[in-house]
Design an enzyme around this catalytic site. Structure first.
Site, PDB file in Angstrom:
ATOM      1  NE  ARG A  80      -2.562  -3.522   6.503  1.00  0.00           N
ATOM      2  CZ  ARG A  80      -2.310  -4.544   7.318  1.00  0.00           C
ATOM      3  NH1 ARG A  80      -3.325  -5.230   7.826  1.00  0.00           N
ATOM      4  NH2 ARG A  80      -1.088  -4.886   7.633  1.00  0.00           N
ATOM      5  CE  LYS A 183       1.162  -2.631  10.237  1.00  0.00           C
ATOM      6  NZ  LYS A 183       0.754  -2.896  11.614  1.00  0.00           N
ATOM      7  CD  GLU A 220      -6.985  -3.489  16.079  1.00  0.00           C
ATOM      8  OE1 GLU A 220      -6.574  -4.452  15.412  1.00  0.00           O
ATOM      9  OE2 GLU A 220      -6.909  -2.316  15.685  1.00  0.00           O
TER      10      GLU A 220
HETATM   11  N1  PLP Z   1      -4.148  -4.764  14.363  1.00  0.00           N
HETATM   12  C1  PLP Z   1      -3.116  -3.955  14.589  1.00  0.00           C
HETATM   13  C2  PLP Z   1      -3.335  -2.744  15.407  1.00  0.00           C
HETATM   14  C3  PLP Z   1      -1.850  -4.267  14.056  1.00  0.00           C
HETATM   15  O1  PLP Z   1      -0.810  -3.465  14.284  1.00  0.00           O
HETATM   16  C4  PLP Z   1      -1.695  -5.428  13.293  1.00  0.00           C
HETATM   17  C5  PLP Z   1      -0.404  -5.746  12.674  1.00  0.00           C
HETATM   18  O2  PLP Z   1      -0.181  -5.568  11.522  1.00  0.00           O
HETATM   19  C6  PLP Z   1      -2.808  -6.243  13.092  1.00  0.00           C
HETATM   20  C7  PLP Z   1      -4.020  -5.892  13.637  1.00  0.00           C
HETATM   21  C8  PLP Z   1      -2.705  -7.483  12.269  1.00  0.00           C
HETATM   22  O3  PLP Z   1      -2.693  -7.202  10.899  1.00  0.00           O
HETATM   23  P1  PLP Z   1      -1.965  -8.178   9.888  1.00  0.00           P
HETATM   24  O4  PLP Z   1      -2.563  -9.509  10.067  1.00  0.00           O
HETATM   25  O5  PLP Z   1      -2.271  -7.615   8.553  1.00  0.00           O
HETATM   26  O6  PLP Z   1      -0.529  -8.140  10.203  1.00  0.00           O
HETATM   27  C1  COI Z   2       2.643  -6.634  12.387  1.00  0.00           C
HETATM   28  O1  COI Z   2       2.033  -7.604  12.826  1.00  0.00           O
HETATM   29  O2  COI Z   2       3.225  -6.669  11.302  1.00  0.00           O
HETATM   30  C2  COI Z   2       2.652  -5.382  13.094  1.00  0.00           C
HETATM   31  O3  COI Z   2       2.886  -4.396  12.458  1.00  0.00           O
HETATM   32  C3  COI Z   2       2.386  -5.396  14.530  1.00  0.00           C
HETATM   33  C4  COI Z   2       3.266  -4.535  15.365  1.00  0.00           C
HETATM   34  C5  COI Z   2       4.660  -5.007  15.481  1.00  0.00           C
HETATM   35  C6  COI Z   2       3.116  -3.089  15.074  1.00  0.00           C
END
Ligand code: PLP
Ligand code: COI
Length: 340
Positions: A80, A183, A220
């Site tokens: 990612r 991200k 989301e």
């Molecule tokens: N959506 C957003 C905007 C986020 O910042 C995060 C955090 O990483 C997620 C979703 C969840 O992604 P992940 O499960 O890969 O941490």
């Molecule tokens: C995460 O879940 O790792 C995130 O990056 C979420 C947030 C703290 C930005």
């Protein structure tokens, strides 16, 4: 091991011993460097400062019930990050270097890995910034990769406890063809005002976004994906403006093994009233059940269950945490065990 009250840790920055760095110069990434300095010295015209050339990741290392330390799905975070690099014209950070940097960062900070019993974990925060000086809007020619570690507790109040969320119609986080799928720091800058306003007064855990174009579909939460349960089905939005969550991807697989049907499709706001359970999911959030989603501008309010985590959410949480901490078999090969 540090003498820290692991069970009381918030989700915040706690200083650790080392971070790992890597510089991109003359068209290539250099060797990994280990560093105890917490600050960086960059040019005032660096592209990260002016044009938001920054991407980051978030992943966790867990101390298991067997004492082993596991990093969850680091290959997915590596991929990612590469996608985020493509999205904002930065050079991809190589997969093998990413893996080496994560493992090294955990090993160097082994004294800060929380105990299994505390439920806390060591959060790894890799980032890449454009450091080359530019004044015109164009990508930098130099970059810096850093990963630091910090022990963390739950992101949302109470951890695995249901919280209310609030739909924000006044602000968009990302556009349908924008950077929401990456991200990148800019998305979070765009969300800060909505987040501050949503949390003001302490009533809500987080802001909740609808799609920017029609304001009709669920996107989301500010820092987590959305999922819901209805008729033994795991339902999660398909959208071009949300982050492809690695936790959500994992939960979709777990849901199938638990005998649920899985649907990833556009989810209209009005469908919220039909859901039996709802939750936010992410690395920081893990699974954070949602008790209620309010839409103050329309006066609607959607309630899920009786305000406590529902049965499917409990099962999904137990299995996910079980895999991460070695209580359950890692049947998908998601963990990287770190030699400590
Ligand atoms: N959506 C957003 C905007 C986020 O910042 C995060 C955090 O990483 C997620 C979703 C969840 O992604 P992940 O499960 O890969 O941490
Ligand atoms: C995460 O879940 O790792 C995130 O990056 C979420 C947030 C703290 C930005």
């Amino acid at each position: 091991m540090q003498n820290i009250d692991w069970g009381s840790l918030p989700f915040g920055y706690y200083p650790t011993n080392y971070n790992v760095r890597c510089y991109y110069r003359n068209g290539e990434w250099g060797e990994l460097e280990y560093c105890s300095e917490t600050t960086i010295n960059i040019h005032m015209a660096a592209t990260c400062l002016h044009y938001g050339q920054e991407a980051f990741e978030g992943l966790k290392a867990h101390r298991g019930v067997d004492g082993k330390v596991r990093i969850f799905r680091l290959d997915e975070n590596a991929k990612r990050l590469q996608s985020s690099c493509d999205g904002i014209c930065m050079p991809r950070f190589p997969m093998e270097k990413f893996e080496e940097a994560m493992i090294k960062c955990v090993q160097l900070n082994k004294d800060f890995i929380p105990t299994y019993e505390s439920g806390a974990s060591l959060y790894l925060r890799p980032l890449i910034i454009g450091t080359g000086a530019r004044v015109g809007v164009k990508p930098a020619d130099e970059y810096l990769f850093i990963v630091f570690a910090t022990p963390v507790g739950p992101y949302f109040k109470g951890g695995f406890q249901a919280n209310p969320y609030v739909i924000t119609r006044k602000y968009d986080r990302s556009a349908p063809l924008g950077t929401g799928i990456y991200k990148v720091g800019g998305n979070y800058a765009a969300s800060l005002r909505a987040h501050v306003e949503a949390c003001h007064g302490g009533q809500y855990a987080c802001e909740f976004y609808l799609d920017a174009k029609e304001k009709k579909y669920i996107d989301e939460a500010g820092a987590a994906n959305f999922f819901a349960v209805k008729d033994n089905t795991y339902i999660t939005p398909q959208s071009t403006s949300i982050l492809p969550s690695i936790t959500n991807k994992s939960l979709m697989q777990i849901a199938e093994t638990l005998g649920m049907k899985v649907e990833r499709r556009p989810v209209a706001e009005e469908e919220l009233s039909t859901f039996e359970e709802a939750g936010a999911c992410g690395t920081a959030a893990v699974i954070s059940p949602i008790s209620r989603i309010d839409d103050p501008e329309t006066g609607k309010s959607y309630q899920f269950g009786d305000g406590t985590p529902g049965p499917w959410s409990r099962k999904l949480y137990k299995k996910l945490r079980g895999i991460q901490t070695g209580l359950e078999k890692d049947e998908f090969g998601w963990n990287t065990i770190v030699e400590i």
